[in-house]
Motif scaffolding. Structure first.
Motif, PDB file in Angstrom:
ATOM      1  N   SER A  82     -22.648 -19.642 -38.812  1.00 40.17           N
ATOM      2  CA  SER A  82     -21.283 -19.605 -39.341  1.00 40.17           C
ATOM      3  C   SER A  82     -20.838 -21.024 -39.700  1.00 40.17           C
ATOM      4  N   ASP A  83     -19.846 -21.116 -40.571  1.00 42.31           N
ATOM      5  CA  ASP A  83     -19.334 -22.424 -40.967  1.00 42.31           C
ATOM      6  C   ASP A  83     -18.897 -23.228 -39.750  1.00 42.31           C
ATOM      7  N   GLU A  84     -18.134 -22.570 -38.871  1.00 38.24           N
ATOM      8  CA  GLU A  84     -17.615 -23.262 -37.697  1.00 38.24           C
ATOM      9  C   GLU A  84     -18.747 -23.780 -36.815  1.00 38.24           C
ATOM     10  N   ALA A 110     -21.518 -26.678 -52.792  1.00 35.09           N
ATOM     11  CA  ALA A 110     -20.951 -28.011 -53.022  1.00 35.09           C
ATOM     12  C   ALA A 110     -19.915 -28.346 -51.962  1.00 35.09           C
ATOM     13  N   GLY A 111     -19.074 -27.382 -51.625  1.00 32.13           N
ATOM     14  CA  GLY A 111     -18.058 -27.615 -50.603  1.00 32.13           C
ATOM     15  C   GLY A 111     -18.674 -27.876 -49.241  1.00 32.13           C
ATOM     16  N   MET A 112     -19.707 -27.113 -48.886  1.00 30.39           N
ATOM     17  CA  MET A 112     -20.383 -27.326 -47.613  1.00 30.39           C
ATOM     18  C   MET A 112     -21.039 -28.708 -47.586  1.00 30.39           C
ATOM     19  N   THR A 113     -21.629 -29.114 -48.701  1.00 28.60           N
ATOM     20  CA  THR A 113     -22.232 -30.448 -48.771  1.00 28.60           C
ATOM     21  C   THR A 113     -21.188 -31.524 -48.527  1.00 28.60           C
ATOM     22  N   ARG A 114     -20.042 -31.411 -49.178  1.00 30.27           N
ATOM     23  CA  ARG A 114     -18.998 -32.429 -49.016  1.00 30.27           C
ATOM     24  C   ARG A 114     -18.456 -32.449 -47.583  1.00 30.27           C
ATOM     25  N   ALA A 115     -18.325 -31.275 -46.976  1.00 34.45           N
ATOM     26  CA  ALA A 115     -17.847 -31.221 -45.598  1.00 34.45           C
ATOM     27  C   ALA A 115     -18.825 -31.900 -44.651  1.00 34.45           C
ATOM     28  N   LEU A 116     -20.105 -31.619 -44.824  1.00 33.12           N
ATOM     29  CA  LEU A 116     -21.123 -32.222 -43.965  1.00 33.12           C
ATOM     30  C   LEU A 116     -21.245 -33.722 -44.226  1.00 33.12           C
ATOM     31  N   MET A 117     -21.114 -34.138 -45.476  1.00 33.94           N
ATOM     32  CA  MET A 117     -21.155 -35.570 -45.785  1.00 33.94           C
ATOM     33  C   MET A 117     -20.028 -36.310 -45.070  1.00 33.94           C
ATOM     34  N   ASN A 119     -17.504 -39.729 -39.850  1.00 30.93           N
ATOM     35  CA  ASN A 119     -17.152 -39.302 -38.493  1.00 30.93           C
ATOM     36  C   ASN A 119     -15.980 -38.319 -38.490  1.00 30.93           C
ATOM     37  N   ALA A 120     -15.861 -37.548 -39.570  1.00 31.25           N
ATOM     38  CA  ALA A 120     -14.774 -36.569 -39.658  1.00 31.25           C
ATOM     39  C   ALA A 120     -14.995 -35.446 -38.649  1.00 31.25           C
ATOM     40  N   GLU A 121     -13.915 -34.901 -38.150  1.00 39.38           N
ATOM     41  CA  GLU A 121     -13.994 -33.775 -37.229  1.00 39.38           C
ATOM     42  C   GLU A 121     -14.036 -32.464 -38.017  1.00 39.38           C
ATOM     43  N   PRO A 122     -14.701 -31.447 -37.459  1.00 37.65           N
ATOM     44  CA  PRO A 122     -14.816 -30.171 -38.186  1.00 37.65           C
ATOM     45  C   PRO A 122     -13.492 -29.608 -38.660  1.00 37.65           C
ATOM     46  N   VAL A 161     -12.405 -30.895 -42.086  1.00 40.16           N
ATOM     47  CA  VAL A 161     -13.206 -30.687 -43.291  1.00 40.16           C
ATOM     48  C   VAL A 161     -13.425 -29.213 -43.614  1.00 40.16           C
ATOM     49  N   ILE A 162     -13.030 -28.318 -42.718  1.00 40.04           N
ATOM     50  CA  ILE A 162     -13.267 -26.889 -42.948  1.00 40.04           C
ATOM     51  C   ILE A 162     -12.594 -26.421 -44.237  1.00 40.04           C
ATOM     52  N   ASN A 163     -11.513 -27.109 -44.639  1.00 36.27           N
ATOM     53  CA  ASN A 163     -10.797 -26.724 -45.859  1.00 36.27           C
ATOM     54  C   ASN A 163     -11.564 -27.073 -47.125  1.00 36.27           C
ATOM     55  N   LEU A 164     -12.623 -27.865 -47.014  1.00 31.67           N
ATOM     56  CA  LEU A 164     -13.443 -28.212 -48.180  1.00 31.67           C
ATOM     57  C   LEU A 164     -14.376 -27.081 -48.590  1.00 31.67           C
ATOM     58  N   ILE A 165     -14.600 -26.141 -47.684  1.00 33.58           N
ATOM     59  CA  ILE A 165     -15.578 -25.096 -47.919  1.00 33.58           C
ATOM     60  C   ILE A 165     -14.953 -23.910 -48.648  1.00 33.58           C
TER      61      ILE A 165
END
Length: 275
Positions: free
Chosen positions: A220-222, A252-259, A265-268, A271-275
């Motif tokens: 899951s994303d989380e 693309a959104g998942m890539t940006r969130a993970l980047m 050092n972003a917290e989940p 960045v969850i809103n990027l997906i």
């Protein structure tokens, strides 16, 4: 020469790396193909999302390297093909390396090559194939100045796991990682452990060799964002994720969130809103 190529892999700001693996078609397994049926489209989407590297095979690398400009992701070239991933394994298992792997990588302007190191219950011959592959590849990489990424993979028994499933036991993962170091890896792509908070022990046993953690099967994303954040806190130098990116509804959104997690050092939760 190796140092200059390694510098193309690791982000100048953070010193970390996010490599998106889309080399799964090499392994002749239908469950690996969703999300990369149109590999040219997948590569274009990822280039726009701008990870540090994209992992491709000898037959698909041109989709990345033919793109104009100098700011695209680095190429990590897969050098070995195997038949060990299915829910029902064939009677003869193998892991075979492409011919002149380091030279082909140089011709493709790759920043790194990657090769497997399997530990499969009941199949020691495949480990032997992997060791032979690495022993041949290491001096070639040194000669051509090509960084060598070794990928230790600890499998669970196929009858138990029902196909390609890794064993997260640190007592199995750590010695494989150390063996990869002893065999001359410049970078190691390793399994996550069952207990994320003990991953610093894997980092420690690798010494000065940077560890990139594999993503494994779909989550899951989380879960994938939280796991990545916790792994980065354990001292890893980055991640190599495939299906959790390319099989996502928004790669693309998942890539940006993970980047953002890997490099900033972003917290989940941020960045969850990027997906």
């Amino acid at each position: 020469m190796k140092a200059s190529r390694i510098n193309r892999l690791f982000n100048a700001k953070s010193g970390k790396c996010f490599d998106v693996a889309i080399d799964h078609g090499f392994f002749c397994e239908s469950s690996f193909l969703p999300g990369i049926e149109n590999i040219e489209k997948s590569v274009k989407v990822l280039i726009d999302a701008d990870p540090d590297a994209i992992q491709l095979t000898i037959g698909q690398a041109h989709h990345l390297q033919s793109v104009a400009g100098k700011s695209k992701p680095a190429l990590v070239l897969r050098t070995d093909v195997a038949n060990v991933y299915g829910s029902e394994l064939p009677s003869v298992l193998y892991s075979r390396m492409i011919e002149e792997p380091a030279l082909q990588a140089v011709r493709l302007d790759a920043a790194c090559v990657v090769v497997n190191l399997f530990r499969i219950p009941g199949a020691p011959e495949v480990t032997d194939h992997c060791i032979q592959n690495i022993l041949k590849l290491k001096p070639l990489c040194d000669f051509y100045g090509m960084p060598l990424m070794i990928e230790p993979l600890v499998f669970r028994p196929n009858h138990e796991a029902g196909g390609y499933m890794v064993d997260g036991n640190i007592k199995l993962i750590a010695p494989m990682v150390r063996q990869a170091v002893e065999l001359g890896a410049d970078i190691i792509k390793a399994d996550p452990t069952d207990e994320v908070e003990e991953y610093h022990k894997v980092v420690e046993i690798a010494g000065s060799i940077p560890i990139l953690v594999r993503g494994g099967g779909r989550a899951s994303d989380e879960e994938i964002l939280e796991r990545t954040y916790r792994l980065m806190k354990q001292g890893v130098k980055g991640i190599v994720y495939g299906r959790n990116v390319v099989q996502h509804a928004n790669p693309a959104g998942m890539t940006r969130a993970l980047m953002a997690i890997v490099h900033d050092n972003a917290e989940p939760k941020d960045v969850i809103n990027l997906i």
